[in-house]
Design an enzyme around this catalytic site. Sequence first.
Site, PDB file in Angstrom:
ATOM      1  N   TYR A  21      -8.185 -17.242   0.646  1.00 45.03           N
ATOM      2  CA  TYR A  21      -8.794 -16.274  -0.272  1.00 45.03           C
ATOM      3  C   TYR A  21     -10.167 -15.908   0.246  1.00 45.03           C
ATOM      4  O   TYR A  21     -10.938 -16.782   0.652  1.00 45.03           O
ATOM      5  CB  TYR A  21      -8.923 -16.867  -1.681  1.00 45.03           C
ATOM      6  N   GLU A  46     -12.302 -12.937  -1.244  1.00 47.00           N
ATOM      7  CA  GLU A  46     -12.868 -11.770  -1.922  1.00 47.00           C
ATOM      8  C   GLU A  46     -14.307 -11.551  -1.478  1.00 47.00           C
ATOM      9  O   GLU A  46     -15.059 -12.514  -1.309  1.00 47.00           O
ATOM     10  CB  GLU A  46     -12.832 -11.938  -3.438  1.00 47.00           C
ATOM     11  N   ASP A  97      -6.525  12.241   5.711  1.00 49.93           N
ATOM     12  CA  ASP A  97      -5.608  11.097   5.793  1.00 49.93           C
ATOM     13  C   ASP A  97      -4.845  11.214   7.114  1.00 49.93           C
ATOM     14  O   ASP A  97      -3.997  12.094   7.275  1.00 49.93           O
ATOM     15  CB  ASP A  97      -4.658  11.148   4.588  1.00 49.93           C
ATOM     16  N   THR A 140      -3.113   4.556   7.711  1.00 44.99           N
ATOM     17  CA  THR A 140      -2.351   3.322   7.777  1.00 44.99           C
ATOM     18  C   THR A 140      -2.539   2.777   9.188  1.00 44.99           C
ATOM     19  O   THR A 140      -3.054   3.474  10.069  1.00 44.99           O
ATOM     20  CB  THR A 140      -0.844   3.543   7.531  1.00 44.99           C
ATOM     21  N   LYS A 145       1.817   3.055  11.898  1.00 43.31           N
ATOM     22  CA  LYS A 145       2.666   4.158  12.395  1.00 43.31           C
ATOM     23  C   LYS A 145       2.378   4.342  13.883  1.00 43.31           C
ATOM     24  O   LYS A 145       2.698   3.443  14.668  1.00 43.31           O
ATOM     25  CB  LYS A 145       2.413   5.401  11.541  1.00 43.31           C
ATOM     26  N   ARG A 175       1.547  -3.612   8.795  1.00 46.11           N
ATOM     27  CA  ARG A 175       1.692  -2.687   7.664  1.00 46.11           C
ATOM     28  C   ARG A 175       0.461  -2.790   6.778  1.00 46.11           C
ATOM     29  O   ARG A 175       0.319  -3.752   6.024  1.00 46.11           O
ATOM     30  CB  ARG A 175       2.949  -3.065   6.888  1.00 46.11           C
TER      31      ARG A 175
HETATM   32  N1  DSN Z   1       6.444   6.530   3.751  1.00 40.20           N
HETATM   33  C1  DSN Z   1       5.547   7.104   4.730  1.00 40.20           C
HETATM   34  C2  DSN Z   1       6.230   8.049   5.624  1.00 40.20           C
HETATM   35  O1  DSN Z   1       7.406   7.820   5.894  1.00 40.20           O
HETATM   36  O2  DSN Z   1       5.636   8.992   6.107  1.00 40.20           O
HETATM   37  C3  DSN Z   1       4.385   7.730   4.104  1.00 40.20           C
HETATM   38  O3  DSN Z   1       3.851   6.873   3.146  1.00 40.20           O
END
Ligand code: DSN
Length: 429
Positions: free
Chosen positions: A52, A54, A198, A224, A227, A233
């Site tokens: 933990y 925080e 984003d 994110t 990707k 993730r």
């Molecule tokens: N689920 C993601 C995507 O496939 O683009 C976006 O959050």
Amino acid sequence: MYLELKRVDPEVYKAVVGEIKRQAFTLEMIASENFVSRAVLETAGSPLTNKYAEGLPGKRYYGGCQFVDIVENLVRERAKQIFGAEHVNAQPHSGTQANIAAYLALLDIGDRILGMNLSHGGHLSHGHPVNFSGKYFEVHQYGVDRESETIDFDELLKIAKKVKPKMIICGASAYPREIDFERFREVADEVGAYLLSDIAHIAGLVAVGLHKSPVPYSHVVTTTTHKTLRGPRAGLILCTEEHAKAIDKSVFPGNQGGPLMHIIAAKAVCLKEVMTDEFKKYQKQIVANAKELAKKLSEKGLRLVSGGTDNHLMLVDLRDAGITGKVAEEALEEAGITVNKNTIPFDPEKPFIASGIRIGTPALTTRGMKEKEMDTIADMIARVVHSPDDEKIKKQVLDEVHDLCMRFPLYKEFLDEAGVKGPYDEPVI
Ligand code: DSN
């Protein structure tokens, strides 16, 4: 690696091996997915999950944070260096969590936001009635031009002037063209709005300079890390120093509790990989592969939204082929090719049926596939999409997919350990 899991919980073990096998023996073409390195995987599965922490490095609400402080600081410093950002918050659990924290840092409940229409390529969290973003804020939307199928900046400016949003959100989850962040900032400045960019999908391309960075033009950038960035993730927030305090407070205590320190450590490892020449080559190959695939699919009579791609993904409009996205997704899955059905701009179908499919190249490029393999795959996709009910064609393509996957092995060490040599082998329990 999973021997103890096998002993303790054979049901979960079988599912884990089943998923590794699925990843290894199918063509993963969901544009938002990727395969992390062994180093990222080991870190994400490390005992840092127990801690933990925080607060922020050096200012925690718990003792014993000396080692997790190291990894969180590494994420902050590496992300600042890679993206040229003044400030980084390393803790968002996901892209949507990053967006929630960013909105609540800069906006009040009920404020007007202007985001890209979901069926034109936007994202649920950019302002949609079924999502928190549409429930807590007054949502307005812009989209693409009907002819060019690229972002319609004249329309965006018109809507922005009428609506006077407090924030404009740009960035997309199904938009195949490069995004002009500078132009978005001009519109935001003209109406006195914040700009949030984003870059969840294109973070890898931005990190190596293949796409122009939104950082100089945005008040906040969210992403994110799993990707094109090929990390665990999770999410990240980059912002100007001016908003640093508000962003940090909005993440914790505003919207999250304990940060996931094992995942934050894995983000640090991912960013170390991002700084290598090999990663730059990888990003270039993702785009080269996408362009080649797009060209070949077009040659085979499939219409691509906006006519092609500048990034890692493309959207195929299936209306001329006479099938829906849902049917195509299912037929391709039977043939060993994983994509997702996706609405296209001005789609007459509902999202669960959709007129298109979204196809991406990041995961296959991680396996080492290049233009030659993209030609083969375009041919496979076209055969299935043109005859989705033909069982013989789907079986033929499935066999070809298995052959291709065997030539580009993935997580082979895990499968060997489980006694799985081919797509039809079951793990030995
Ligand atoms: N689920 C993601 C995507 O496939 O683009 C976006 O959050």
